[in-house]
Scaffold this motif. Structure first.
Motif, PDB file in Angstrom:
ATOM      1  N   ASP A 427       0.828  -1.216   0.000  1.00 39.37           N
ATOM      2  CA  ASP A 427       0.000   0.000   0.000  1.00 39.37           C
ATOM      3  C   ASP A 427       0.857   1.258   0.000  1.00 39.37           C
ATOM      4  N   ALA A 428       1.925   1.243   0.781  1.00 37.65           N
ATOM      5  CA  ALA A 428       2.824   2.405   0.819  1.00 37.65           C
ATOM      6  C   ALA A 428       3.468   2.639  -0.545  1.00 37.65           C
ATOM      7  N   TYR A 432       3.169   5.891  -3.056  1.00 37.52           N
ATOM      8  CA  TYR A 432       4.396   6.531  -3.548  1.00 37.52           C
ATOM      9  C   TYR A 432       4.366   6.716  -5.059  1.00 37.52           C
ATOM     10  N   PHE A 433       3.992   5.660  -5.791  1.00 36.89           N
ATOM     11  CA  PHE A 433       3.985   5.766  -7.252  1.00 36.89           C
ATOM     12  C   PHE A 433       2.774   6.553  -7.756  1.00 36.89           C
ATOM     13  N   LYS A 434       1.695   6.593  -6.969  1.00 40.22           N
ATOM     14  CA  LYS A 434       0.591   7.492  -7.322  1.00 40.22           C
ATOM     15  C   LYS A 434       1.047   8.945  -7.265  1.00 40.22           C
ATOM     16  N   ALA A 435       1.890   9.265  -6.280  1.00 37.48           N
ATOM     17  CA  ALA A 435       2.414  10.626  -6.177  1.00 37.48           C
ATOM     18  C   ALA A 435       3.273  10.960  -7.397  1.00 37.48           C
ATOM     19  N   TRP A 436       4.105  10.030  -7.848  1.00 35.40           N
ATOM     20  CA  TRP A 436       4.916  10.270  -9.044  1.00 35.40           C
ATOM     21  C   TRP A 436       4.028  10.471 -10.265  1.00 35.40           C
ATOM     22  N   ARG A 437       2.989   9.659 -10.387  1.00 34.50           N
ATOM     23  CA  ARG A 437       2.094   9.788 -11.535  1.00 34.50           C
ATOM     24  C   ARG A 437       1.392  11.148 -11.530  1.00 34.50           C
ATOM     25  N   TYR A 464      -0.666  12.401  -1.488  1.00 32.89           N
ATOM     26  CA  TYR A 464      -0.209  11.022  -1.682  1.00 32.89           C
ATOM     27  C   TYR A 464       1.138  10.773  -0.992  1.00 32.89           C
ATOM     28  N   THR A 465       2.049  11.740  -1.089  1.00 33.08           N
ATOM     29  CA  THR A 465       3.343  11.564  -0.421  1.00 33.08           C
ATOM     30  C   THR A 465       3.198  11.539   1.099  1.00 33.08           C
ATOM     31  N   SER A 466       2.260  12.321   1.627  1.00 32.65           N
ATOM     32  CA  SER A 466       2.031  12.292   3.080  1.00 32.65           C
ATOM     33  C   SER A 466       1.514  10.928   3.510  1.00 32.65           C
ATOM     34  N   GLN A 467       0.592  10.361   2.719  1.00 30.29           N
ATOM     35  CA  GLN A 467       0.077   9.031   3.043  1.00 30.29           C
ATOM     36  C   GLN A 467       1.163   7.963   2.904  1.00 30.29           C
ATOM     37  N   ALA A 468       1.991   8.092   1.861  1.00 32.91           N
ATOM     38  CA  ALA A 468       3.098   7.135   1.691  1.00 32.91           C
ATOM     39  C   ALA A 468       4.103   7.257   2.823  1.00 32.91           C
ATOM     40  N   LYS A 469       4.371   8.476   3.261  1.00 30.37           N
ATOM     41  CA  LYS A 469       5.333   8.697   4.346  1.00 30.37           C
ATOM     42  C   LYS A 469       4.844   8.088   5.639  1.00 30.37           C
ATOM     43  N   SER A 470       3.562   8.285   5.952  1.00 27.62           N
ATOM     44  CA  SER A 470       3.014   7.699   7.171  1.00 27.62           C
ATOM     45  C   SER A 470       2.960   6.181   7.083  1.00 27.62           C
ATOM     46  N   ALA A 471       2.709   5.638   5.886  1.00 25.64           N
ATOM     47  CA  ALA A 471       2.657   4.178   5.725  1.00 25.64           C
ATOM     48  C   ALA A 471       4.042   3.562   5.862  1.00 25.64           C
ATOM     49  N   ASP A 481      16.866  -8.536  -0.016  1.00 24.83           N
ATOM     50  CA  ASP A 481      16.800  -9.304  -1.256  1.00 24.83           C
ATOM     51  C   ASP A 481      15.575  -8.958  -2.096  1.00 24.83           C
ATOM     52  N   ASP A 482      14.774  -8.001  -1.639  1.00 24.58           N
ATOM     53  CA  ASP A 482      13.575  -7.629  -2.378  1.00 24.58           C
ATOM     54  C   ASP A 482      13.962  -6.932  -3.676  1.00 24.58           C
ATOM     55  N   VAL A 483      13.179  -7.201  -4.721  1.00 25.75           N
ATOM     56  CA  VAL A 483      13.471  -6.618  -6.020  1.00 25.75           C
ATOM     57  C   VAL A 483      13.086  -5.146  -6.046  1.00 25.75           C
ATOM     58  N   LEU A 484      11.916  -4.822  -5.514  1.00 26.81           N
ATOM     59  CA  LEU A 484      11.376  -3.465  -5.559  1.00 26.81           C
ATOM     60  C   LEU A 484      11.464  -2.858  -4.165  1.00 26.81           C
ATOM     61  N   VAL A 485      12.469  -2.024  -3.959  1.00 21.14           N
ATOM     62  CA  VAL A 485      12.722  -1.426  -2.653  1.00 21.14           C
ATOM     63  C   VAL A 485      12.486   0.082  -2.742  1.00 21.14           C
ATOM     64  N   VAL A 486      11.646   0.607  -1.851  1.00 22.36           N
ATOM     65  CA  VAL A 486      11.395   2.035  -1.730  1.00 22.36           C
ATOM     66  C   VAL A 486      11.644   2.416  -0.276  1.00 22.36           C
ATOM     67  N   THR A 487      12.499   3.374  -0.040  1.00 25.49           N
ATOM     68  CA  THR A 487      12.865   3.770   1.320  1.00 25.49           C
ATOM     69  C   THR A 487      12.151   5.059   1.705  1.00 25.49           C
ATOM     70  N   LEU A 488      12.161   5.346   2.995  1.00 24.86           N
ATOM     71  CA  LEU A 488      11.554   6.571   3.501  1.00 24.86           C
ATOM     72  C   LEU A 488      12.299   7.809   3.010  1.00 24.86           C
ATOM     73  N   LYS A 489      13.589   7.671   2.798  1.00 23.31           N
ATOM     74  CA  LYS A 489      14.378   8.797   2.279  1.00 23.31           C
ATOM     75  C   LYS A 489      13.933   9.181   0.873  1.00 23.31           C
ATOM     76  N   GLU A 490      13.624   8.204   0.052  1.00 26.55           N
ATOM     77  CA  GLU A 490      13.152   8.494  -1.300  1.00 26.55           C
ATOM     78  C   GLU A 490      11.801   9.205  -1.264  1.00 26.55           C
ATOM     79  N   VAL A 491      10.937   8.826  -0.326  1.00 29.45           N
ATOM     80  CA  VAL A 491       9.640   9.499  -0.194  1.00 29.45           C
ATOM     81  C   VAL A 491       9.837  10.958   0.215  1.00 29.45           C
ATOM     82  N   GLU A 492      10.754  11.205   1.136  1.00 28.30           N
ATOM     83  CA  GLU A 492      11.019  12.582   1.556  1.00 28.30           C
ATOM     84  C   GLU A 492      11.606  13.415   0.411  1.00 28.30           C
TER      85      GLU A 492
END
Length: 619
Positions: A427-428, A432-437, A464-471, A481-492
């Motif tokens: 969900d997070a 995050y990608f909704k914010a980019w879109r 959207y970024t606020s919701q992603a940040k809280s999530a 080992d995850d293929v798709l990694v998104v960190t909190l720093k990238e959201v900020e």
């Protein structure tokens, strides 16, 4: 009465690691210091010891018999192949020794002698290839390919010395292609040996191409030359190369699949009982390794996209196979159940979720790579002053739509729905990608000068970024080992980008709609520029010199000076005024003025009316 023919027993299958044997012998006995004499002497002694060990000597006692050649009938031991291999090495090392001596002394006879030695090495190499052929059936598939590459390499050396450049290029290209394919179908040590041999072949290919005027010295051009050469020589037998290499890869995967007994994902390990499914997963992992190696090196984007396509194809095959396996298991379980059927079904479903998650994640990764390419082109065209009417922004938005679709498919997987932490993480990522879109949709509106819509969409992206940040703040650290990694720093970082774009859109709207109230501010902001020339200088360049003679022409150039405007513009000029007496037409005169004159009007007057009265008064 028919008598069955006796069945010919299949002999043992040997494995001959040609690169490992020759590399170890060369580095140990002289070639580390370019001592070809020592290596030639070692090869002669090695051949003698091998012949004695298999009782295949040329003489009995002191009497010399005719030289004994190794044939297919003699191949009951792998040491017979070693004899032929080191015969080739001895002839090749002798040729290299003569080549060094001919360069130092300039003796042409040694040049002819070294060509004879290389001719013998090429002939023995062809013999080794025939002994290791598929028709002989004495060796495995990898040895067949290595023997073909080794024989082509020796023939290439001979043709190179004879200055048959095109034929030498064909041989070197064939050998390089085989070694390049074999590097992906073996151990790490075998891969290193293949790459080292490729590095030795490349200078010869470059020189042949230079003489034939086919290319330059870059490594990418070597790859292009090899592809072009292989494409021309499909009818020579190289068209079977890919099928043979694929069989080697399949054999290697089967050997690795025997060791792949379990899968670990998200801190859970399940056994892998299906051997065919294990082969599909290993194929996908090999494609993943090739893609990661290409990402570390400087590889062209087109090559990376081809690797992504092969990776997605491998994971797609594995996903379909796993899905069919789950379906067959459900049908079998519906008919007959056992005490372990439930656990087996759960493990199989877990493997399917693992494969499907990796497939969808790699698809997202490919779309994000395309987004980066379009974003780079977008920046380049913006720097060149091009104007966008939503073309590239629309393509980027479409790619983000595909990313969100894949994330929703991941969210629908049973393993994700059963794991609360995993579901929150997905969900997070969706926020995050909704914010980019939304950011790129707003940018498209901003380019079209629709500031109100852009400001509103930038605000939605901030939500959207606020919701992603809280999530993301509630989710634990992602799996390494995850293929798709998104960190909190990238959201900020995304939040800061959106905030900057929104402030810019607000300022643009204010300058467009509030310019009459703040004319001074608007004028000063309009005069600001990041170029070397100010707007005043640009205005001065537009005004011709004849109209600004009172100013010193600091920016006047002699190449094309702007002296006057030609043709001249039409301007109004002053003219003499014209007066028209039209008031007479609007005056109402009286019919008689006799009363004002003080006497009656004389009817015999020559003039009537006003002029007649005047005439009568004079009388």
């Amino acid at each position: 009465m028919d008598i069955d023919e006796p069945i010919k027993e299949q002999g043992p299958t040997f494995s001959l690691d040609i690169l490992a044997l020759t590399n170890e012998a060369r580095n140990t006995y002289g070639l580390r210091h370019q001592d070809y004499t020592r290596y030639r002497q070692y090869c002669a002694k090695r051949i003698h010891r091998l012949r004695e060990s298999v009782n295949f000597v040329h003489c009995k006692g002191s009497k010399f018999n005719q030289a004994r050649e190794v044939t297919e009938a003699d191949l009951n031991d792998v040491r017979f192949l070693h004899i032929v291999l080191f015969d080739v090495e001895r002839a090749w090392s002798y040729a290299m020794e003569l080549k060094r001596e001919s360069r130092s002394s300039g003796d042409t006879r040694k040049k002819h002698h070294l060509i004879k030695r290389l001719k013998k090495a090429a002939k023995l190499g062809e013999k080794l290839e025939n002994l290791c052929s598929r028709e002989a059936g004495k060796v495995d598939t990898r040895t067949i390919l290595e023997a073909q590459a080794y024989s082509a390499l020796m023939s290439g050396y001979l043709l190179f010395e004879r200055q048959s450049w095109q034929a030498a290029l064909d041989k070197f290209a064939a050998a390089r292609t085989i070694y390049e394919k074999l590097s992906a179908a073996g151990t790490a040590h075998q891969e290193t040996l293949c790459q080292s041999t490729i590095d030795d072949i490349d200078p010869n290919i470059r020189y042949c191409a230079y003489v034939l005027r086919l290319g330059t010295d870059s490594v990418s051009d070597v790859d292009d030359l090899v592809k072009m050469t292989i494409g021309k020589n499909k009818g020579v037998g190289l068209d079977l190369l890919e099928a043979e290499v694929e069989s080697v890869l399949a054999q290697t995967r089967q050997e690795k699949a025997a060791s792949l007994t379990s899968i670990t994902w998200r801190d859970r390990t399940v056994p892998l009982r299906n051997a065919e499914l294990a082969i599909c997963i290993l194929k996908a992992k090999d494609a993943t390794t090739n893609l990661e190696n290409a990402s570390d090196a400087d590889v062209e984007e087109a090559t990376k996209m081809e690797m992504f396509d092969s990776l997605l194809e491998a994971y797609g095959d594995a996903e379909r196979f796993a899905k069919n396996a789950v379906k067959e298991d459900m049908e079998a379980t519906a008919k007959v159940k056992s005490s372990k059927s439930e656990q087996i079904s759960a493990d199989l479903n877990f493997v399917y979720n693992y494969v499907a998650y990796n497939y969808l994640s790699r698809r997202i990764q490919r779309n994000l790579m395309l987004v980066d390419l379009l974003r780079h082109k977008l920046k380049q065209e913006h720097s060149e002053g091009a104007r966008f009417v939503g073309g590239k922004y629309q393509d980027i938005v479409k790619l983000y739509d595909n990313v969100l679709q894949s994330l929703n498919e991941i969210k629908d997987l049973p393993s994700v729905q059963d794991n609360l932490t995993f579901s929150q993480e997905i969900d997070a990522k969706i926020w995050y990608f909704k914010a980019w879109r939304t950011l790129y949709v707003a940018s498209a509106y901003a380019v079209l000068n629709k500031d109100c819509e852009a400001i509103s969409l930038f605000g939605r992206a901030q939500e959207y970024t606020s919701q992603a940040k809280s999530a993301f703040s509630q989710v634990t650290l992602p799996d390494k080992d995850d293929v798709l990694v998104v960190t909190l720093k990238e959201v900020e970082e995304l939040e800061n980008i959106i905030r900057g774009f929104r402030c810019k859109a607000r300022a643009t709207w204010h300058l467009r709609h509030c310019g009459s109230d703040d004319s001074d501010v608007t004028k000063k902001l309009g005069e600001l520029t990041i170029d070397e020339k100010s707007k005043s200088d640009i205005k001065d360049e537009e005004i011709p010199l004849i109209e600004r003679l009172h100013q010193y022409p600091s920016n006047l150039t002699m190449n094309n000076p702007h002296l006057i405007n030609f043709p001249p513009e039409f301007t109004p000029i002053p003219a003499k005024p014209l007066f028209f007496d039209i008031a007479f037409n609007h005056v109402d005169f009286p019919s008689s003025l006799s009363q004002r004159a003080g006497r009656k009007q004389d009817g015999s007057s020559r003039f009537g009316g006003f002029f007649g009265s005047l005439w009568g008064a004079k009388k």
